[in-house]
Design a protein around this motif. Structure first.
Motif, PDB file in Angstrom:
ATOM      1  N   THR A  87      40.158 111.137  60.872  1.00  0.00           N
ATOM      2  CA  THR A  87      39.537 110.564  62.066  1.00  0.00           C
ATOM      3  C   THR A  87      38.013 110.554  61.986  1.00  0.00           C
ATOM      4  O   THR A  87      37.355 110.251  62.978  1.00  0.00           O
ATOM      5  N   ASP A  88      37.453 110.853  60.817  1.00  0.00           N
ATOM      6  CA  ASP A  88      35.997 110.922  60.674  1.00  0.00           C
ATOM      7  C   ASP A  88      35.428 109.694  59.982  1.00  0.00           C
ATOM      8  O   ASP A  88      36.126 108.969  59.263  1.00  0.00           O
ATOM      9  N   VAL A  89      34.125 109.514  60.185  1.00  0.00           N
ATOM     10  CA  VAL A  89      33.329 108.520  59.469  1.00  0.00           C
ATOM     11  C   VAL A  89      32.371 109.327  58.602  1.00  0.00           C
ATOM     12  O   VAL A  89      31.663 110.196  59.108  1.00  0.00           O
ATOM     13  N   VAL A  90      32.354 109.038  57.307  1.00  0.00           N
ATOM     14  CA  VAL A  90      31.512 109.783  56.380  1.00  0.00           C
ATOM     15  C   VAL A  90      30.247 108.994  56.062  1.00  0.00           C
ATOM     16  O   VAL A  90      30.205 107.777  56.194  1.00  0.00           O
ATOM     17  N   LEU A  91      29.232 109.717  55.618  1.00  0.00           N
ATOM     18  CA  LEU A  91      27.992 109.126  55.127  1.00  0.00           C
ATOM     19  C   LEU A  91      27.852 109.614  53.690  1.00  0.00           C
ATOM     20  O   LEU A  91      27.710 110.825  53.458  1.00  0.00           O
ATOM     21  N   VAL A  92      27.930 108.699  52.732  1.00  0.00           N
ATOM     22  CA  VAL A  92      27.964 109.083  51.319  1.00  0.00           C
ATOM     23  C   VAL A  92      27.039 108.213  50.464  1.00  0.00           C
ATOM     24  O   VAL A  92      26.685 107.095  50.843  1.00  0.00           O
ATOM     25  N   ASN A  93      26.685 108.755  49.320  1.00  0.00           N
ATOM     26  CA  ASN A  93      26.152 107.982  48.201  1.00  0.00           C
ATOM     27  C   ASN A  93      27.267 107.991  47.168  1.00  0.00           C
ATOM     28  O   ASN A  93      27.921 109.023  46.960  1.00  0.00           O
ATOM     29  N   TYR A  94      27.521 106.858  46.516  1.00  0.00           N
ATOM     30  CA  TYR A  94      28.602 106.811  45.538  1.00  0.00           C
ATOM     31  C   TYR A  94      28.307 105.809  44.442  1.00  0.00           C
ATOM     32  O   TYR A  94      27.500 104.888  44.621  1.00  0.00           O
ATOM     33  N   GLU A  95      28.982 106.002  43.315  1.00  0.00           N
ATOM     34  CA  GLU A  95      28.968 105.030  42.234  1.00  0.00           C
ATOM     35  C   GLU A  95      30.359 104.983  41.643  1.00  0.00           C
ATOM     36  O   GLU A  95      30.929 106.023  41.293  1.00  0.00           O
ATOM     37  N   GLY A  96      30.909 103.769  41.536  1.00  0.00           N
ATOM     38  CA  GLY A  96      32.237 103.577  40.962  1.00  0.00           C
ATOM     39  C   GLY A  96      32.141 102.927  39.599  1.00  0.00           C
ATOM     40  O   GLY A  96      31.406 101.953  39.420  1.00  0.00           O
ATOM     41  N   LYS A  97      32.874 103.495  38.641  1.00  0.00           N
ATOM     42  CA  LYS A  97      32.859 102.974  37.271  1.00  0.00           C
ATOM     43  C   LYS A  97      34.278 102.816  36.750  1.00  0.00           C
ATOM     44  O   LYS A  97      35.189 103.503  37.194  1.00  0.00           O
ATOM     45  N   LEU A  98      34.409 101.935  35.764  1.00  0.00           N
ATOM     46  CA  LEU A  98      35.641 101.838  34.994  1.00  0.00           C
ATOM     47  C   LEU A  98      35.552 102.841  33.854  1.00  0.00           C
ATOM     48  O   LEU A  98      34.473 103.376  33.575  1.00  0.00           O
ATOM     49  N   ASP A 150      35.437 102.383  30.806  1.00  0.00           N
ATOM     50  CA  ASP A 150      34.535 101.960  29.731  1.00  0.00           C
ATOM     51  C   ASP A 150      33.066 102.182  30.089  1.00  0.00           C
ATOM     52  O   ASP A 150      32.166 101.837  29.334  1.00  0.00           O
ATOM     53  N   GLY A 151      32.825 102.763  31.286  1.00  0.00           N
ATOM     54  CA  GLY A 151      31.457 103.064  31.713  1.00  0.00           C
ATOM     55  C   GLY A 151      30.802 101.973  32.542  1.00  0.00           C
ATOM     56  O   GLY A 151      29.697 102.158  33.056  1.00  0.00           O
ATOM     57  N   LYS A 152      31.472 100.829  32.720  1.00  0.00           N
ATOM     58  CA  LYS A 152      30.906  99.713  33.476  1.00  0.00           C
ATOM     59  C   LYS A 152      30.941 100.028  34.979  1.00  0.00           C
ATOM     60  O   LYS A 152      32.000 100.317  35.532  1.00  0.00           O
ATOM     61  N   THR A 153      29.778  99.960  35.642  1.00  0.00           N
ATOM     62  CA  THR A 153      29.695 100.189  37.085  1.00  0.00           C
ATOM     63  C   THR A 153      30.209  98.945  37.810  1.00  0.00           C
ATOM     64  O   THR A 153      29.757  97.835  37.550  1.00  0.00           O
ATOM     65  N   PHE A 154      31.150  99.131  38.736  1.00  0.00           N
ATOM     66  CA  PHE A 154      31.665  98.006  39.514  1.00  0.00           C
ATOM     67  C   PHE A 154      31.200  98.059  40.966  1.00  0.00           C
ATOM     68  O   PHE A 154      31.283  97.074  41.687  1.00  0.00           O
ATOM     69  N   ASP A 155      30.700  99.211  41.427  1.00  0.00           N
ATOM     70  CA  ASP A 155      30.216  99.330  42.805  1.00  0.00           C
ATOM     71  C   ASP A 155      29.299 100.542  42.899  1.00  0.00           C
ATOM     72  O   ASP A 155      29.567 101.573  42.266  1.00  0.00           O
ATOM     73  N   LYS A 156      28.214 100.392  43.674  1.00  0.00           N
ATOM     74  CA  LYS A 156      27.268 101.491  43.827  1.00  0.00           C
ATOM     75  C   LYS A 156      26.550 101.331  45.156  1.00  0.00           C
ATOM     76  O   LYS A 156      26.101 100.240  45.494  1.00  0.00           O
ATOM     77  N   SER A 157      26.446 102.434  45.903  1.00  0.00           N
ATOM     78  CA  SER A 157      25.719 102.369  47.173  1.00  0.00           C
ATOM     79  C   SER A 157      24.228 102.275  46.882  1.00  0.00           C
ATOM     80  O   SER A 157      23.717 102.934  45.977  1.00  0.00           O
ATOM     81  N   GLN A 158      23.538 101.446  47.634  1.00  0.00           N
ATOM     82  CA  GLN A 158      22.094 101.295  47.482  1.00  0.00           C
ATOM     83  C   GLN A 158      21.347 102.273  48.382  1.00  0.00           C
ATOM     84  O   GLN A 158      20.169 102.527  48.192  1.00  0.00           O
ATOM     85  N   GLN A 159      22.049 102.767  49.375  1.00  0.00           N
ATOM     86  CA  GLN A 159      21.511 103.735  50.335  1.00  0.00           C
ATOM     87  C   GLN A 159      22.703 104.495  50.889  1.00  0.00           C
ATOM     88  O   GLN A 159      23.843 104.111  50.644  1.00  0.00           O
ATOM     89  N   PRO A 160      22.469 105.592  51.628  1.00  0.00           N
ATOM     90  CA  PRO A 160      23.628 106.285  52.219  1.00  0.00           C
ATOM     91  C   PRO A 160      24.490 105.303  53.018  1.00  0.00           C
ATOM     92  O   PRO A 160      23.982 104.516  53.816  1.00  0.00           O
ATOM     93  N   THR A 161      25.777 105.331  52.751  1.00  0.00           N
ATOM     94  CA  THR A 161      26.709 104.348  53.304  1.00  0.00           C
ATOM     95  C   THR A 161      27.748 105.015  54.199  1.00  0.00           C
ATOM     96  O   THR A 161      28.433 105.933  53.759  1.00  0.00           O
ATOM     97  N   PRO A 162      27.857 104.548  55.456  1.00  0.00           N
ATOM     98  CA  PRO A 162      28.895 105.087  56.343  1.00  0.00           C
ATOM     99  C   PRO A 162      30.186 104.263  56.256  1.00  0.00           C
ATOM    100  O   PRO A 162      30.127 103.046  56.122  1.00  0.00           O
ATOM    101  N   PHE A 163      31.322 104.925  56.314  1.00  0.00           N
ATOM    102  CA  PHE A 163      32.602 104.233  56.445  1.00  0.00           C
ATOM    103  C   PHE A 163      33.680 105.216  56.857  1.00  0.00           C
ATOM    104  O   PHE A 163      33.554 106.417  56.626  1.00  0.00           O
ATOM    105  N   PRO A 164      34.756 104.726  57.492  1.00  0.00           N
ATOM    106  CA  PRO A 164      35.855 105.601  57.910  1.00  0.00           C
ATOM    107  C   PRO A 164      36.587 106.179  56.694  1.00  0.00           C
ATOM    108  O   PRO A 164      36.768 105.483  55.693  1.00  0.00           O
ATOM    109  N   VAL A 165      36.994 107.420  56.803  1.00  0.00           N
ATOM    110  CA  VAL A 165      37.711 108.079  55.715  1.00  0.00           C
ATOM    111  C   VAL A 165      38.957 107.292  55.326  1.00  0.00           C
ATOM    112  O   VAL A 165      39.305 107.196  54.153  1.00  0.00           O
ATOM    113  N   THR A 166      39.623 106.691  56.298  1.00  0.00           N
ATOM    114  CA  THR A 166      40.856 105.947  56.007  1.00  0.00           C
ATOM    115  C   THR A 166      40.595 104.482  55.655  1.00  0.00           C
ATOM    116  O   THR A 166      41.538 103.735  55.430  1.00  0.00           O
ATOM    117  N   GLY A 167      39.337 104.062  55.569  1.00  0.00           N
ATOM    118  CA  GLY A 167      39.017 102.665  55.275  1.00  0.00           C
ATOM    119  C   GLY A 167      38.857 102.371  53.796  1.00  0.00           C
ATOM    120  O   GLY A 167      38.259 101.366  53.439  1.00  0.00           O
TER     121      GLY A 167
END
Length: 192
Positions: free
Chosen positions: A74-85, A87-104
């Motif tokens: 039931t919470d909304v988090v504020l995170v910095n994150y980086e997602g990679k495959l 092979d090391g290729k980044t597919f998504d990265k936060s540019q600043q602290p990003t809020p979103f629902p835990v279940t989203g």
């Protein structure tokens, strides 16, 4: 009674024996290669010191420990994150602290967030069944293991955040902690 006439078996040529032995060796090498093919990345990764595997198969490593409470569904988090495959290729990265629902987010990311206390930084390895499965999503191929580095800055109950947003719309000056002027929660990694 019958009589059996013995017929001598001619000797086998040495080259045939060599080919037979080489064939047997090739079959053994192929069988060994197939056995190691089942020893995939997640199986090898689970053996590394500090890597924990949950009952669902999510793997994580604590990079920086935090302290205190952990977010819930039931919470909304504020995170910095980086997602990679892998092979090391980044597919998504936060540019600043990003809020979103835990279940989203995808199930593996959501599960990982609920393990993290405030101020911690974790690395997740999300198997395909806890990510996108057999579905390709943009730069993410089907059946991909996803790796995320996630820093949990803060979290609030979604209901409190919505009340803060309503107050802000009515003239108050409130925002999500650590996110000045934060808008409504956005889709985060693996959002649906």
């Amino acid at each position: 009674m019958s009589t059996v006439t013995a017929v001598p078996i001619p000797p086998v040529k040495r080259s045939y024996v060599v080919w037979l032995v080489l064939g047997i060796l090739a079959a053994l090498v192929a069988a060994t290669a197939l056995a190691f093919q089942g020893d995939d990345f997640l199986t090898r990764n689970a053996r590394h010191k500090g890597v924990v595997t949950t009952a669902s198969g999510l793997q994580y490593e604590v990079l920086t420990p935090g302290s205190g409470a952990k977010p819930t569904d039931t919470d909304v988090v504020l995170v910095n994150y980086e997602g990679k495959l892998l092979d090391g290729k980044t597919f998504d990265k936060s540019q600043q602290p990003t809020p979103f629902p835990v279940t989203g987010v995808v199930p593996g990311f959501s599960e990982g967030l609920k393990l993290m206390p405030k101020g911690s930084k974790y690395r997740f390895w999300i198997k395909p069944s806890l990510g996108y499965g057999s579905e390709a999503k943009g730069p993410i191929p089907a059946n991909s293991v996803l790796q995320f580095d996630v820093e949990l800055l803060d979290f609030l109950p979604e209901q409190v955040l919505r009340q803060m947003q309503m107050q802000q719309q009515m003239g108050g000056a409130a925002g999500a902690p650590g996110a000045p002027g934060a808008a409504a929660p956005t889709e985060g990694p693996g959002g649906h």
